[in-house]
Scaffold this motif. Sequence first.
Motif, PDB file in Angstrom:
ATOM      1  N   VAL A   1       8.576   3.212  13.067  1.00  0.00           N
ATOM      2  CA  VAL A   1       7.241   2.926  13.583  1.00  0.00           C
ATOM      3  C   VAL A   1       7.096   3.723  14.867  1.00  0.00           C
ATOM      4  O   VAL A   1       8.000   3.722  15.708  1.00  0.00           O
ATOM      5  CB  VAL A   1       7.043   1.417  13.862  1.00  0.00           C
ATOM      6  N   ARG A   2       5.967   4.423  14.999  1.00  0.00           N
ATOM      7  CA  ARG A   2       5.758   5.209  16.204  1.00  0.00           C
ATOM      8  C   ARG A   2       4.270   5.228  16.553  1.00  0.00           C
ATOM      9  O   ARG A   2       3.418   4.959  15.711  1.00  0.00           O
ATOM     10  CB  ARG A   2       6.286   6.628  16.034  1.00  0.00           C
TER      11      ARG A   2
ATOM     12  N   ARG B   1      -4.684   6.033  20.419  1.00  0.00           N
ATOM     13  CA  ARG B   1      -3.298   5.815  19.995  1.00  0.00           C
ATOM     14  C   ARG B   1      -3.289   4.847  18.828  1.00  0.00           C
ATOM     15  O   ARG B   1      -3.839   3.759  18.912  1.00  0.00           O
ATOM     16  CB  ARG B   1      -2.467   5.277  21.140  1.00  0.00           C
ATOM     17  N   ARG B   2      -2.655   5.275  17.755  1.00  0.00           N
ATOM     18  CA  ARG B   2      -2.577   4.459  16.545  1.00  0.00           C
ATOM     19  C   ARG B   2      -1.116   4.273  16.174  1.00  0.00           C
ATOM     20  O   ARG B   2      -0.275   5.108  16.473  1.00  0.00           O
ATOM     21  CB  ARG B   2      -3.293   5.153  15.386  1.00  0.00           C
ATOM     22  N   VAL B   3      -0.826   3.201  15.486  1.00  0.00           N
ATOM     23  CA  VAL B   3       0.524   2.929  15.007  1.00  0.00           C
ATOM     24  C   VAL B   3       0.703   3.634  13.673  1.00  0.00           C
ATOM     25  O   VAL B   3      -0.099   3.475  12.750  1.00  0.00           O
ATOM     26  CB  VAL B   3       0.753   1.412  14.837  1.00  0.00           C
ATOM     27  N   GLU B   4       1.751   4.445  13.588  1.00  0.00           N
ATOM     28  CA  GLU B   4       2.074   5.165  12.359  1.00  0.00           C
ATOM     29  C   GLU B   4       3.394   4.609  11.821  1.00  0.00           C
ATOM     30  O   GLU B   4       4.383   4.523  12.543  1.00  0.00           O
ATOM     31  CB  GLU B   4       2.187   6.667  12.649  1.00  0.00           C
ATOM     32  N   ARG B   5       3.370   4.230  10.547  1.00  0.00           N
ATOM     33  CA  ARG B   5       4.559   3.657   9.923  1.00  0.00           C
ATOM     34  C   ARG B   5       5.190   4.681   8.994  1.00  0.00           C
ATOM     35  O   ARG B   5       4.495   5.336   8.220  1.00  0.00           O
ATOM     36  CB  ARG B   5       4.185   2.405   9.125  1.00  0.00           C
ATOM     37  N   GLY B   6       6.520   4.820   9.078  1.00  0.00           N
ATOM     38  CA  GLY B   6       7.246   5.745   8.219  1.00  0.00           C
ATOM     39  C   GLY B   6       8.026   4.977   7.166  1.00  0.00           C
ATOM     40  O   GLY B   6       8.758   4.042   7.484  1.00  0.00           O
TER      41      GLY B   6
ATOM     42  N   TRP C   1       4.347   8.898   5.707  1.00  0.00           N
ATOM     43  CA  TRP C   1       3.861   8.311   6.947  1.00  0.00           C
ATOM     44  C   TRP C   1       2.440   7.834   6.714  1.00  0.00           C
ATOM     45  O   TRP C   1       1.633   8.543   6.113  1.00  0.00           O
ATOM     46  CB  TRP C   1       3.884   9.341   8.080  1.00  0.00           C
ATOM     47  N   MET C   2       2.139   6.627   7.178  1.00  0.00           N
ATOM     48  CA  MET C   2       0.809   6.067   6.985  1.00  0.00           C
ATOM     49  C   MET C   2       0.256   5.541   8.304  1.00  0.00           C
ATOM     50  O   MET C   2       0.984   4.930   9.087  1.00  0.00           O
ATOM     51  CB  MET C   2       0.842   4.943   5.954  1.00  0.00           C
ATOM     52  N   ILE C   3      -1.029   5.807   8.522  1.00  0.00           N
ATOM     53  CA  ILE C   3      -1.767   5.217   9.632  1.00  0.00           C
ATOM     54  C   ILE C   3      -2.818   4.322   8.992  1.00  0.00           C
ATOM     55  O   ILE C   3      -3.735   4.819   8.334  1.00  0.00           O
ATOM     56  CB  ILE C   3      -2.426   6.285  10.519  1.00  0.00           C
ATOM     57  N   GLY C   4      -2.669   3.032   9.153  1.00  0.00           N
ATOM     58  CA  GLY C   4      -3.562   2.103   8.466  1.00  0.00           C
ATOM     59  C   GLY C   4      -3.351   2.222   6.968  1.00  0.00           C
ATOM     60  O   GLY C   4      -2.246   2.092   6.469  1.00  0.00           O
TER      61      GLY C   4
ATOM     62  N   ARG D   1       0.839  -1.202   0.000  1.00  0.00           N
ATOM     63  CA  ARG D   1       0.000   0.000   0.000  1.00  0.00           C
ATOM     64  C   ARG D   1       0.875   1.254   0.000  1.00  0.00           C
ATOM     65  O   ARG D   1       0.553   2.246  -0.662  1.00  0.00           O
ATOM     66  CB  ARG D   1      -0.938  -0.003   1.201  1.00  0.00           C
ATOM     67  N   ALA D   2       1.991   1.224   0.727  1.00  0.00           N
ATOM     68  CA  ALA D   2       2.909   2.373   0.754  1.00  0.00           C
ATOM     69  C   ALA D   2       3.565   2.576  -0.613  1.00  0.00           C
ATOM     70  O   ALA D   2       3.735   3.722  -1.049  1.00  0.00           O
ATOM     71  CB  ALA D   2       3.966   2.177   1.835  1.00  0.00           C
ATOM     72  N   VAL D   3       3.917   1.497  -1.295  1.00  0.00           N
ATOM     73  CA  VAL D   3       4.497   1.612  -2.640  1.00  0.00           C
ATOM     74  C   VAL D   3       3.484   2.251  -3.584  1.00  0.00           C
ATOM     75  O   VAL D   3       3.824   3.158  -4.360  1.00  0.00           O
ATOM     76  CB  VAL D   3       4.951   0.228  -3.165  1.00  0.00           C
ATOM     77  N   ASN D   4       2.235   1.796  -3.525  1.00  0.00           N
ATOM     78  CA  ASN D   4       1.198   2.373  -4.384  1.00  0.00           C
ATOM     79  C   ASN D   4       0.971   3.846  -4.073  1.00  0.00           C
ATOM     80  O   ASN D   4       0.802   4.664  -4.987  1.00  0.00           O
ATOM     81  CB  ASN D   4      -0.106   1.585  -4.246  1.00  0.00           C
ATOM     82  N   GLU D   5       0.969   4.199  -2.794  1.00  0.00           N
ATOM     83  CA  GLU D   5       0.776   5.605  -2.413  1.00  0.00           C
ATOM     84  C   GLU D   5       1.964   6.457  -2.858  1.00  0.00           C
ATOM     85  O   GLU D   5       1.783   7.580  -3.358  1.00  0.00           O
ATOM     86  CB  GLU D   5       0.570   5.727  -0.909  1.00  0.00           C
ATOM     87  N   ALA D   6       3.185   5.956  -2.693  1.00  0.00           N
ATOM     88  CA  ALA D   6       4.370   6.700  -3.128  1.00  0.00           C
ATOM     89  C   ALA D   6       4.351   6.880  -4.640  1.00  0.00           C
ATOM     90  O   ALA D   6       4.659   7.967  -5.148  1.00  0.00           O
ATOM     91  CB  ALA D   6       5.638   5.972  -2.689  1.00  0.00           C
ATOM     92  N   ARG D   7       3.969   5.850  -5.368  1.00  0.00           N
ATOM     93  CA  ARG D   7       3.879   5.943  -6.821  1.00  0.00           C
ATOM     94  C   ARG D   7       2.831   6.992  -7.224  1.00  0.00           C
ATOM     95  O   ARG D   7       3.065   7.808  -8.113  1.00  0.00           O
ATOM     96  CB  ARG D   7       3.513   4.582  -7.404  1.00  0.00           C
ATOM     97  N   ARG D   8       1.689   6.987  -6.545  1.00  0.00           N
ATOM     98  CA  ARG D   8       0.627   7.940  -6.858  1.00  0.00           C
ATOM     99  C   ARG D   8       1.056   9.376  -6.555  1.00  0.00           C
ATOM    100  O   ARG D   8       0.827  10.293  -7.346  1.00  0.00           O
ATOM    101  CB  ARG D   8      -0.634   7.593  -6.070  1.00  0.00           C
ATOM    102  N   GLN D   9       1.726   9.585  -5.406  1.00  0.00           N
ATOM    103  CA  GLN D   9       2.178  10.928  -5.041  1.00  0.00           C
ATOM    104  C   GLN D   9       3.249  11.431  -6.003  1.00  0.00           C
ATOM    105  O   GLN D   9       3.262  12.605  -6.378  1.00  0.00           O
ATOM    106  CB  GLN D   9       2.688  10.952  -3.602  1.00  0.00           C
TER     107      GLN D   9
END
Length: 135
Positions: free
Chosen positions: A55-56, A64-69, A87-90, A29-37
């Motif tokens: 990860v934070r 409190r949610r897990v955010e991935r960088g 950075w993505m949350i979910g 999902r992060a690869v797809n989002e980076a490609r789209r941006q």
Amino acid sequence: MSDVENMLALLAFCAIVVLWLKLTAARERAVNEARRQCQQHGLQLLDESVGLRAVRLRRVNGLRRVERGYAFEVSIDGDDREPGRLWMIGDALSGLSLPTIELASAESIVASALAKASSNVVPLHPGRRPDDRLH
């Protein structure tokens, strides 16, 4: 005791596999989002180089949610490599950092202005008229 130990080992192995599958899906999902941006901002995503870097925990609406960088590399004009970060949350994008392209465009404007000018003098304030005074 060996049955309990085997069962715990099997549960631990299953937990590791499930975690690995979730992280792999999140990376896709992060690869797809980076490609789209990158496509939206006119940049090239290099080498599909999106990788988890941090990860934070972050508080969102009181929870409190897990955010991935994720870090990746982009190219502005095909001749360079610049870092990018998202950075993505979910499944949602919560932060984005891309290299600025104003510097490249400003340099090209100055270069074209110098090429067109008949003298080698660059005006500091092109909008200022000669009769304007500083005092």
